[in-house]
Write an enzyme that holds these catalytic residues in place. Structure first.
Site, PDB file in Angstrom:
ATOM      1  N   SER A 199       7.205 -20.598 -45.736  1.00 15.48           N
ATOM      2  CA  SER A 199       7.603 -21.846 -45.084  1.00 15.48           C
ATOM      3  C   SER A 199       6.688 -23.021 -45.376  1.00 15.48           C
ATOM      4  O   SER A 199       6.970 -24.149 -44.940  1.00 15.48           O
ATOM      5  CB  SER A 199       7.695 -21.637 -43.573  1.00 15.48           C
ATOM      6  OG  SER A 199       8.819 -20.842 -43.260  1.00 15.48           O
ATOM      7  N   LYS A 229       8.292 -26.097 -46.687  1.00 11.84           N
ATOM      8  CA  LYS A 229       8.894 -27.133 -45.840  1.00 11.84           C
ATOM      9  C   LYS A 229       8.087 -28.431 -45.828  1.00 11.84           C
ATOM     10  O   LYS A 229       8.598 -29.476 -45.415  1.00 11.84           O
ATOM     11  CB  LYS A 229       9.063 -26.606 -44.413  1.00 11.84           C
ATOM     12  CG  LYS A 229      10.054 -25.451 -44.286  1.00 11.84           C
ATOM     13  CD  LYS A 229      10.224 -25.055 -42.823  1.00 11.84           C
ATOM     14  CE  LYS A 229      11.299 -23.977 -42.653  1.00 11.84           C
ATOM     15  NZ  LYS A 229      10.793 -22.628 -42.960  1.00 11.84           N
ATOM     16  N   SER A 237       9.242 -24.147 -37.508  1.00  9.38           N
ATOM     17  CA  SER A 237       9.565 -23.716 -38.869  1.00  9.38           C
ATOM     18  C   SER A 237      11.006 -23.247 -39.019  1.00  9.38           C
ATOM     19  O   SER A 237      11.298 -22.164 -39.548  1.00  9.38           O
ATOM     20  CB  SER A 237       8.605 -22.585 -39.299  1.00  9.38           C
ATOM     21  OG  SER A 237       8.605 -22.425 -40.701  1.00  9.38           O
TER      22      SER A 237
END
Length: 429
Positions: free
Chosen positions: A106, A109, A173
């Protein structure tokens, strides 16, 4: 007897006066010679005064650079995975674990948020435009949940502001919101991923490639060094820096959500993003703020590939690997004097052995750490032949890393004055 009538009287003849010497002519001759001699002497004396005095010359005695003395900081790098540590404006404190692209989970991101905010900028506190969750996006939620993805609850027709959507992506997330944002921005996830890779190329992230906006796909790979490059850029966006520093936020449908980054608010940490999958292990890109010499200095780092059986273990290990890095950087960054008040930086040589010195009028300090290279520059105006003692004359500056130069004034030493007429005449003989 002689006849008196016939007597002849002979008159005495006076002697001739002595001839007069030509005193006037001799005096004129002597006077002329003296005048010529005096004129010649005057010419000899005046001759050196006709030539202009040479300008004083300045010789630098300060080195062009120096290394901050002391023992360089020993960084406690993690035993596994990759790591990189950088101080904004000053440079790198080093890296570990090589530079091969690895899955980043993640942490991907961060690029998703960066692309969104560069295309749809938000000011501090602004919420920006709204986006609506479609029926298809809401319908995908149960399957995404069954796969064990990190998500936020959504519903068909739910309206999120841009800021709320970014909060969902960066704090808990949410994979599903990363995909929703991507489609909202580019029309499709594929088109958005192309933007992510184009942006990485523009930023010089040569070992990075994205295959999805969430990082769930192990094909999204990068390095600790590349992620530090991105994090430094992202933290300059006001809305991004605001969001990643939050510990929680309130969202539509989902309600209150918490930031997965439990380091926020501790040891000066102000963000940025966690990541964890089986392929990536525990990952964290982080930023912390250190206050040094009245300045706020941002430290940015990344730790990738920390082992663990599941997300809680992976994140715990990445947090434990990160804390020593943050604390080491904070302790290493201090104020260091590189030129002391009174230090000589140059000498001035005037004509006929006249001269003076130029020295720092006050301490010149930089922010950095032992072992850091510092460039030293001087700006000294043309020196006149007459310069008072302790007169302000120029400045010395220092540059550490990429920071703006810091400077201190310079002053002269003893009085510099031109040689006397007599000294000039004597020197010509």
């Amino acid at each position: 007897m002689l006849d008196s009538a016939t007597t002849q009287v002979i008159e005495p003849v006076p002697p001739q006066p002595p001839a007069r010497r030509p005193r006037g002519r001799l005096w004129l001759l002597i006077s002329g010679l003296l005048t010529l001699l005096l004129a010649a002497s005057a010419l000899v004396a005046i001759e050196p005064l006709r030539d202009p005095l040479p300008a004083p010359t300045v010789t630098r005695t300060l080195p062009a650079s120096m290394v901050i003395p002391g023992r360089a900081p020993k960084v406690p790098w993690p035993k596994s995975g990759q790591a990189a540590l950088s101080v904004e404006g000053l440079g790198s404190l080093g890296t570990s674990g090589g530079n091969e692209p690895v899955p980043i989970a993640s942490v991907a991101k961060v690029m998703t948020a960066y692309v969104i905010l560069t295309e749809h900028p938000l000011g501090r506190g602004e919420h920006g435009p709204k986006l609506t969750v479609s029926a298809a996006q809401a319908a995908a939620y149960p399957a995404e949940l069954a796969r064990g993805e990190s998500l936020v609850a959504v519903a068909a027709g739910a309206v999120f502001t841009e800021r709320q959507a970014l909060q969902a992506v960066l704090l808990p997330s949410a994979n599903n919101m990363a995909r929703i944002l991507a489609a909202w921005d580019a029309g499709s996830i594929e088109a958005f991923v192309a933007k992510m890779n184009d942006t990485a190329a523009e930023l010089g992230m040569t070992n990075t490639h994205y295959t999805d906006p969430s990082g769930l796909d192990p094909g999204s790979v990068s390095t600790a060094v590349d992620q530090v490059i991105l994090a430094r850029k992202a933290m300059k966006l006001p809305a991004f820096a605001e969001i990643v520093a939050q510990k929680k936020a309130t969202l539509p449908v989902a309600g209150t959500v918490k930031n997965y980054n439990s380091l926020v608010g501790r040891d000066g940490v102000v963000g940025i993003k966690t990541g964890s999958t089986d392929e990536a292990g525990g990952c964290l890109v982080f930023a912390s703020v250190v206050k040094v010499g009245g300045r706020r200095i941002t430290v940015v780092g990344a730790v990738l590939g920390q082992p663990g059986a599941n997300t809680p273990v992976q994140l715990d290990r990445v947090f434990r690997a990160t804390r020593p890095l943050v604390r080491t950087a904070a302790a290493a960054i201090t104020v260091h004097p590189v030129v002391r008040a009174g230090d000589q930086v140059a000498t001035v040589q005037g004509p006929l052995d006249t001269g003076t010195t130029i020295h720092a009028a006050e301490d010149l300090t930089v922010v950095g750490w032992p072992g850091m290279q510092v460039r030293l520059d001087m700006d000294i105006p043309v020196v006149p032949t007459l310069l008072p003692a302790e007169a302000a004359h120029g400045q010395v500056s220092a540059v550490s890393g990429e920071t703006a130069p810091v400077s201190a004034p310079l002053r002269t030493g003893v009085r510099l004055e031109p040689p006397s007429t007599w000294d000039r005449i004597r020197a010509h003989r």
